[in-house]
Design a protein around this motif. Structure first.
Motif, PDB file in Angstrom:
ATOM      1  N   CYS A   1       0.831  -1.046  -0.036  1.00 57.96           N
ATOM      2  CA  CYS A   1      -0.111   0.087   0.116  1.00 57.96           C
ATOM      3  C   CYS A   1       0.964   1.199   0.003  1.00 57.96           C
ATOM      4  O   CYS A   1       1.687   1.641   0.865  1.00 57.96           O
ATOM      5  CB  CYS A   1      -0.886  -0.009   1.045  1.00 57.96           C
ATOM      6  SG  CYS A   1      -1.938   1.482   1.309  1.00 57.96           S
ATOM      7  N   PRO A   2       0.710   2.077  -1.013  1.00 57.88           N
ATOM      8  CA  PRO A   2       1.727   3.100  -1.331  1.00 57.88           C
ATOM      9  C   PRO A   2       1.360   4.398  -0.313  1.00 57.88           C
ATOM     10  O   PRO A   2       2.140   5.299   0.065  1.00 57.88           O
ATOM     11  CB  PRO A   2       1.700   3.641  -2.597  1.00 57.88           C
ATOM     12  CG  PRO A   2       0.336   3.092  -2.921  1.00 57.88           C
ATOM     13  CD  PRO A   2      -0.252   1.976  -2.142  1.00 57.88           C
ATOM     14  N   THR A   3       0.100   4.425   0.337  1.00 57.03           N
ATOM     15  CA  THR A   3      -0.306   5.553   1.154  1.00 57.03           C
ATOM     16  C   THR A   3      -0.503   5.057   2.518  1.00 57.03           C
ATOM     17  O   THR A   3      -1.029   6.112   3.324  1.00 57.03           O
ATOM     18  CB  THR A   3      -1.680   6.128   0.585  1.00 57.03           C
ATOM     19  OG1 THR A   3      -2.770   5.167   0.823  1.00 57.03           O
ATOM     20  CG2 THR A   3      -1.722   6.610  -0.960  1.00 57.03           C
ATOM     21  N   ASP A   4      -0.196   4.122   2.921  1.00 54.77           N
ATOM     22  CA  ASP A   4      -0.482   3.475   4.301  1.00 54.77           C
ATOM     23  C   ASP A   4      -2.009   3.697   4.900  1.00 54.77           C
ATOM     24  O   ASP A   4      -2.323   3.768   5.990  1.00 54.77           O
ATOM     25  CB  ASP A   4       0.295   4.253   5.235  1.00 54.77           C
ATOM     26  CG  ASP A   4       1.709   3.669   5.573  1.00 54.77           C
ATOM     27  OD1 ASP A   4       1.747   2.743   5.070  1.00 54.77           O
ATOM     28  OD2 ASP A   4       2.684   4.556   5.908  1.00 54.77           O
ATOM     29  N   SER A   5      -2.756   3.297   3.680  1.00 52.47           N
ATOM     30  CA  SER A   5      -4.237   3.424   3.977  1.00 52.47           C
ATOM     31  C   SER A   5      -4.298   2.063   4.571  1.00 52.47           C
ATOM     32  O   SER A   5      -5.233   1.933   5.589  1.00 52.47           O
ATOM     33  CB  SER A   5      -5.075   3.344   2.599  1.00 52.47           C
ATOM     34  OG  SER A   5      -6.377   2.922   2.793  1.00 52.47           O
ATOM     35  N   ILE A   6      -3.647   0.870   4.289  1.00 51.32           N
ATOM     36  CA  ILE A   6      -3.898  -0.339   5.072  1.00 51.32           C
ATOM     37  C   ILE A   6      -2.695  -0.556   6.265  1.00 51.32           C
ATOM     38  O   ILE A   6      -1.489  -0.491   5.590  1.00 51.32           O
ATOM     39  CB  ILE A   6      -3.774  -1.517   4.002  1.00 51.32           C
ATOM     40  CG1 ILE A   6      -4.670  -1.483   2.990  1.00 51.32           C
ATOM     41  CG2 ILE A   6      -3.614  -2.996   4.848  1.00 51.32           C
ATOM     42  CD1 ILE A   6      -4.826  -2.564   2.066  1.00 51.32           C
ATOM     43  N   GLN A   7      -3.029  -0.549   7.170  1.00 48.18           N
ATOM     44  CA  GLN A   7      -1.863  -0.467   8.603  1.00 48.18           C
ATOM     45  C   GLN A   7      -2.169  -1.659   9.070  1.00 48.18           C
ATOM     46  O   GLN A   7      -3.248  -2.149   9.380  1.00 48.18           O
ATOM     47  CB  GLN A   7      -2.450   0.764   9.262  1.00 48.18           C
ATOM     48  CG  GLN A   7      -2.104   2.079   8.660  1.00 48.18           C
ATOM     49  CD  GLN A   7      -2.416   3.258   9.307  1.00 48.18           C
ATOM     50  OE1 GLN A   7      -2.018   3.353  10.668  1.00 48.18           O
ATOM     51  NE2 GLN A   7      -2.990   4.084   8.914  1.00 48.18           N
ATOM     52  N   PHE A   8      -0.717  -2.280   9.377  1.00 49.18           N
ATOM     53  CA  PHE A   8      -0.869  -3.463  10.128  1.00 49.18           C
ATOM     54  C   PHE A   8      -0.020  -3.367  11.304  1.00 49.18           C
ATOM     55  O   PHE A   8       0.973  -2.504  11.366  1.00 49.18           O
ATOM     56  CB  PHE A   8      -0.071  -4.577   8.968  1.00 49.18           C
ATOM     57  CG  PHE A   8       0.443  -5.675   9.953  1.00 49.18           C
ATOM     58  CD1 PHE A   8      -0.693  -6.684  10.160  1.00 49.18           C
ATOM     59  CD2 PHE A   8       1.765  -5.794  10.186  1.00 49.18           C
ATOM     60  CE1 PHE A   8      -0.071  -8.064  10.796  1.00 49.18           C
ATOM     61  CE2 PHE A   8       2.087  -7.110  10.766  1.00 49.18           C
ATOM     62  CZ  PHE A   8       1.316  -7.968  11.129  1.00 49.18           C
ATOM     63  N   GLY A   9      -0.422  -4.354  12.533  1.00 51.37           N
ATOM     64  CA  GLY A   9       0.325  -4.135  13.739  1.00 51.37           C
ATOM     65  C   GLY A   9      -0.614  -4.871  14.740  1.00 51.37           C
ATOM     66  O   GLY A   9      -1.527  -5.539  14.622  1.00 51.37           O
ATOM     67  N   PRO A  10      -0.106  -4.632  16.074  1.00 56.41           N
ATOM     68  CA  PRO A  10      -0.916  -5.063  17.143  1.00 56.41           C
ATOM     69  C   PRO A  10      -1.983  -4.282  17.334  1.00 56.41           C
ATOM     70  O   PRO A  10      -2.449  -3.113  17.069  1.00 56.41           O
ATOM     71  CB  PRO A  10       0.047  -4.816  18.241  1.00 56.41           C
ATOM     72  CG  PRO A  10       1.247  -4.792  17.696  1.00 56.41           C
ATOM     73  CD  PRO A  10       1.091  -4.227  16.198  1.00 56.41           C
TER      74      PRO A  10
END
Length: 301
Positions: A198-207
């Protein structure tokens, strides 16, 4: 966040998930492509629907990430980049003539795109897990829900059980398929392919607890900026599915994005139903026994 008791793990890593901020999605579909490439998912025709630029239509066995394109005739905020064209024109003309007045936006100019990358929600209370008779669906140590296709018998019970309509059977195969949140990548410390691409960090992953905090901060900023319709969807552990492992920041009602407004785990009432069935069975057996006893007593007389 601490492990929920019903996830089945007493000692496990923090629960991982997705926060999708649709306000910065540009509809590039890099997430769809990355998902297909990493998971070797067959193509789904690449046929435009004729309704928008959306060529996949929705989630399915061959579409584990789906970018929705929603066209709305709705006023949007007018941006002022700091350029005053009337002054610029006068300076360039040099003859003192008045610059043409700026035209007001007409009905045709009040238009906006809503774009959102949808995915399996990896529910805390997952009905697909409840109804699977073979154990093909299981909860991972990261709190995600994964299908083991090699032991799926194609019964399809999980398909209507999903309150979001995510899980699907592959045509010509019969088994069910859906997002695994890249379980194979998580095991070696990598982030899911869609979030990585994802180039815009629309999809963010983590805890998940960190993502929820980040999402609340982002929502506050939008409200302060006057975006009153912004809302979080699926982040509340007190909702009908116990909170989603993949939740969203939306700019309109969930229904606009094709999401149910108040999802509830479809197996919520199963325990009560079985209790009623058991009670009815006991009553039926008692009635039959009473009738039999009465018949026998009548014969003895």
């Amino acid at each position: 966040m601490s492990a929920e008791p019903d996830l089945g793990y007493s000692d496990r890593p923090p629960r991982l998930g997705f926060f999708t901020d649709t306000t910065v999605c540009i509809g590039c579909k890099a997430c769809e492509v990355a998902c297909k490439e990493w998971n070797a998912i067959p193509d789904d025709g690449l046929t435009l629907t004729g309704m928008s630029y959306d060529n996949t239509g929705g989630l399915g066995a061959d579409t584990w990430r789906h970018v929705a394109f929603i066209e709305q005739r709705k006023p949007i905020a007018r941006q002022d980049p700091g350029l005053h064209h009337d002054i610029d024109v006068l300076a360039m003309a040099g003859n003192g003539s008045a610059a043409p007045p700026a035209q007001a936006a007409g009905p045709g100019d009040r238009f906006r795109w809503l774009m959102a990358s949808d995915v399996c929600k990896h529910c805390t209370h997952a009905a697909c897990l409840d109804v699977c008779p073979t154990g093909s669906l299981f909860r991972t140590e990261f709190g995600t829900v994964v299908v083991q296709e090699d032991i799926c018998n194609g019964c399809g019970y999980c398909v209507p059980a999903c309150p979001y309509g995510v899980i699907d059977q592959r045509e010509g195969d019969g088994r069910v398929w859906k997002c695994t949140l890249c379980y194979d990548r998580l095991g070696v410390g990598m982030e899911p392919a869609c979030a990585k691409a994802c180039p815009t960090d629309s999809i963010q992953f983590g805890p998940l607890d960190e993502l929820r905090e980040r999402a609340r901060d982002r929502l506050g900023l939008l409200h302060e900026a006057g975006v009153a319709d912004a809302r979080l969807y699926g982040e509340d552990p007190g909702d009908g599915v116990g909170g989603d492992g993949a939740f969203f920041l939306l700019l309109d009602e969930p229904e606009v994005y094709g999401l149910p407004p108040d999802p509830v785990v479809t197996t919520r009432d199963l325990p009560a139903m079985w209790r009623h069935v058991a009670g009815a069975a006991v009553s039926l057996a008692a009635g039959a026994l009473a009738a039999f006893a009465g018949t026998m007593l009548g014969r003895r007389r």
